[in-house]
Design an enzyme around this catalytic site. Structure first.
Site, PDB file in Angstrom:
ATOM      1  N   GLU A  32      -0.111   5.821   4.287  1.00  0.00           N
ATOM      2  CA  GLU A  32       0.516   4.803   3.425  1.00  0.00           C
ATOM      3  C   GLU A  32       1.989   5.129   3.201  1.00  0.00           C
ATOM      4  O   GLU A  32       2.352   6.289   2.982  1.00  0.00           O
ATOM      5  CB  GLU A  32      -0.234   4.783   2.084  1.00  0.00           C
ATOM      6  N   HIS A  33       2.805   4.090   3.296  1.00  0.00           N
ATOM      7  CA  HIS A  33       4.260   4.208   3.133  1.00  0.00           C
ATOM      8  C   HIS A  33       4.874   5.129   4.180  1.00  0.00           C
ATOM      9  O   HIS A  33       5.918   5.719   3.941  1.00  0.00           O
ATOM     10  CB  HIS A  33       4.632   4.697   1.720  1.00  0.00           C
ATOM     11  N   ASP A  35       4.785   3.898   7.545  1.00  0.00           N
ATOM     12  CA  ASP A  35       5.100   3.066   8.725  1.00  0.00           C
ATOM     13  C   ASP A  35       6.615   2.916   8.867  1.00  0.00           C
ATOM     14  O   ASP A  35       7.121   2.770   9.974  1.00  0.00           O
ATOM     15  CB  ASP A  35       4.380   1.701   8.706  1.00  0.00           C
ATOM     16  N   SER A  66       0.754 -26.234   0.747  1.00  0.00           N
ATOM     17  CA  SER A  66       0.020 -25.011   0.409  1.00  0.00           C
ATOM     18  C   SER A  66      -1.243 -25.409  -0.348  1.00  0.00           C
ATOM     19  O   SER A  66      -1.167 -25.908  -1.472  1.00  0.00           O
ATOM     20  CB  SER A  66       0.911 -24.102  -0.447  1.00  0.00           C
ATOM     21  N   GLY A 118      -1.438 -10.763  -3.970  1.00  0.00           N
ATOM     22  CA  GLY A 118      -1.025  -9.629  -4.815  1.00  0.00           C
ATOM     23  C   GLY A 118      -2.085  -8.558  -4.924  1.00  0.00           C
ATOM     24  O   GLY A 118      -2.082  -7.756  -5.847  1.00  0.00           O
ATOM     25  N   SER A 122      -2.045  -7.773   2.093  1.00  0.00           N
ATOM     26  CA  SER A 122      -1.007  -8.356   2.927  1.00  0.00           C
ATOM     27  C   SER A 122      -1.178  -9.833   3.235  1.00  0.00           C
ATOM     28  O   SER A 122      -1.207 -10.264   4.395  1.00  0.00           O
ATOM     29  CB  SER A 122      -0.812  -7.575   4.223  1.00  0.00           C
ATOM     30  N   ASP A 168       1.676  -4.184   8.609  1.00  0.00           N
ATOM     31  CA  ASP A 168       0.885  -5.356   8.225  1.00  0.00           C
ATOM     32  C   ASP A 168       0.904  -6.432   9.306  1.00  0.00           C
ATOM     33  O   ASP A 168      -0.122  -7.010   9.664  1.00  0.00           O
ATOM     34  CB  ASP A 168       1.411  -5.945   6.911  1.00  0.00           C
ATOM     35  N   TYR A 218       9.667  -1.201  -3.903  1.00  0.00           N
ATOM     36  CA  TYR A 218       9.370  -0.878  -2.500  1.00  0.00           C
ATOM     37  C   TYR A 218      10.675  -0.525  -1.765  1.00  0.00           C
ATOM     38  O   TYR A 218      10.773   0.524  -1.132  1.00  0.00           O
ATOM     39  CB  TYR A 218       8.665  -2.065  -1.837  1.00  0.00           C
TER      40      TYR A 218
HETATM   41  C1  GLA Z   1       3.322  -2.852   2.422  1.00  0.00           C
HETATM   42  C2  GLA Z   1       4.284  -3.005   3.608  1.00  0.00           C
HETATM   43  C3  GLA Z   1       3.846  -2.103   4.774  1.00  0.00           C
HETATM   44  C4  GLA Z   1       3.588  -0.675   4.325  1.00  0.00           C
HETATM   45  C5  GLA Z   1       2.711  -0.648   3.076  1.00  0.00           C
HETATM   46  C6  GLA Z   1       2.570   0.748   2.525  1.00  0.00           C
HETATM   47  O1  GLA Z   1       2.070  -3.365   2.732  1.00  0.00           O
HETATM   48  O2  GLA Z   1       4.335  -4.327   4.047  1.00  0.00           O
HETATM   49  O3  GLA Z   1       4.821  -2.140   5.787  1.00  0.00           O
HETATM   50  O4  GLA Z   1       4.782   0.029   4.127  1.00  0.00           O
HETATM   51  O5  GLA Z   1       3.197  -1.490   2.050  1.00  0.00           O
HETATM   52  O6  GLA Z   1       1.933   1.581   3.431  1.00  0.00           O
END
Ligand code: GLA
Length: 384
Positions: A32-33, A35, A66, A118, A122, A168, A218
């Site tokens: 996680e975090h 990529d 939508s 949310g 994704s 994602d 982020y």
């Molecule tokens: C979000 C971003 C991804 C990734 C994650 C954390 O989903 O879109 O690119 O960085 O957070 O892993």
């Protein structure tokens, strides 16, 4: 069925028959975090997502509806400009297509789905890639699946303004049923790892605290990591990517960093190592060891990367109390959304019931529980 509702809505609004596409959400087992920090990630597409009904309309107008928010938005294809909310995710894609001179024409579109917004699954990539894929098919734009992922990532950077990594959008386009991807975020290449667990399953617990990555946290993490990497590069030799650094080296240089940048850098190097170990455990079917690493990732995300919340920490702490849950952590960007849990199938009902009851008592929020099935990346599906 929701896809049928979307087609009915399309016919009602535009008096035409559309083509139908399904664009999935994603889970990420671990990584996680990282990529956007030269790491590896292990995502998979899921069976929840967004349907797109789209048809060309022989004009220069683009009409969106939508389904979930019941809002319309129309524009000329010659005037694609930033807007707000969901509109930026679709307009960002169109803007990238204009910038690449891709020959799309006017079209009508209804989209909507069953992906909680949310929740860290994704929905943003699902909206972006679903539209890009639909237009690629309808107007024969000749984009590959990876091109679509990269174009959609760029759309997210430029219109909603989230400087996301590639995970994602890649998972959305390249997902394969019953397989997890081990994605190398430097080469942007993946390996599929079969993921059919006999006695265990994946369960998401949605904290119902909505995360919004556009809040700036982020992008701030990304900046802090950049700063950390520069410090490492200046103080160590032959450092080309985060992969060339290990946590011990970060510890040794502790006094070169601010406290915050030190924590972020330590997390990144630990998580890169962890994800590689985790991939080996998964290949050897060592699920308990894999799950232990998920718990460690949560610890890192909570204490070092600081993207967890009391609600998410609570859900993971409760998970630890049960033998039947062998791994649990906050998933995705953080600041809300879901925990992902590796859980023994036979008693997941009892366990999740206990956890959600305790959660309700503590925070007065009704958490939601979803069982995850790993599905295919974005695809066209018969509209009839
Ligand atoms: C979000 C971003 C991804 C990734 C994650 C954390 O989903 O879109 O690119 O960085 O957070 O892993």
């Amino acid at each position: 069925m929701l896809s049928q509702d979307i087609i009915v809505k399309f016919a009602e609004k535009y008096h035409n028959s559309p083509r139908l596409f399904f664009s999935p959400g994603r889970i990420n087992l671990i990584g996680e975090h990282i990529d956007y920090n030269d790491g590896f990630v292990m995502p998979g597409a899921i069976d929840k997502g967004i349907w797109y009904a789209v048809a060309p309309n022989n004009s220069n107008n683009i009409n969106f509806y939508s389904y979930d928010t019941q809002e319309n938005y129309s524009t000329s294809r010659f005037e694609i400009k930033k807007n707000n909310g969901w509109r930026n995710y679709v307009l960002g894609v169109l803007d990238q297509m204009v910038k690449r001179n891709l020959p799309f024409l006017g079209f009508d579109c209804v989209f909507g789905g069953n992906l909680p917004i949310g929740a860290g699954l994704s929905s943003s990539a699902a909206v972006e890639c679903g539209l890009a894929h639909a237009l690629n098919e309808i107007f024969d734009l000749q984009l590959s699946r990876v091109d679509i992922a990269l174009l959609s990532q760029k759309a997210e950077h430029t219109f909603p303004g989230v400087m996301c990594g590639i995970m994602d959008q890649y998972a959305n386009m390249m997902g394969k049923q019953d397989n997890i991807m081990l994605l190398d975020c430097i080469t942007i290449e993946h390996e599929y790892l079969p993921f059919k667990l006999e006695d265990y399953g994946l369960v998401l617990i949605n904290s119902k605290v909505e995360h919004a990555l556009t809040g700036g946290e982020y992008n701030q993490r990304r900046e802090q990591c950049k700063e950390g990497f520069e410090i490492l590069r200046t103080n160590l030799e032959n450092i080309e990517s985060w992969r060339d650094v290990n946590p011990e080296q970060v510890e040794q240089l502790k006094d070169k960093f601010s406290d915050v940048v030190f924590k972020r850098s330590l997390y990144v190097t630990q998580e890169i190592e962890r994800t590689q170990k985790a991939a080996n455990h998964l290949k050897n079917n060592e699920l308990k060891e894999f799950g232990q690493l998920m718990f460690q990732t949560h610890e890192g995300l909570s204490k070092l990367y600081e993207v967890s919340l009391p609600e998410l920490d609570f859900l993971v702490d409760k998970a630890k109390e049960h033998d039947g849950i062998i791994g649990s952590r906050v998933m995705g960007g953080g600041f809300g959304g879901c925990t992902i849990n590796l859980i023994r199938k036979q008693d997941w009902n009892i366990i999740t019931e206990e956890i959600t009851t305790a959660y309700k008592q503590q925070f007065n929020i009704d958490a939601e529980v979803y069982e995850v099935a790993i599905g295919d990346g974005t695809y066209e599906t018969p509209a009839g």
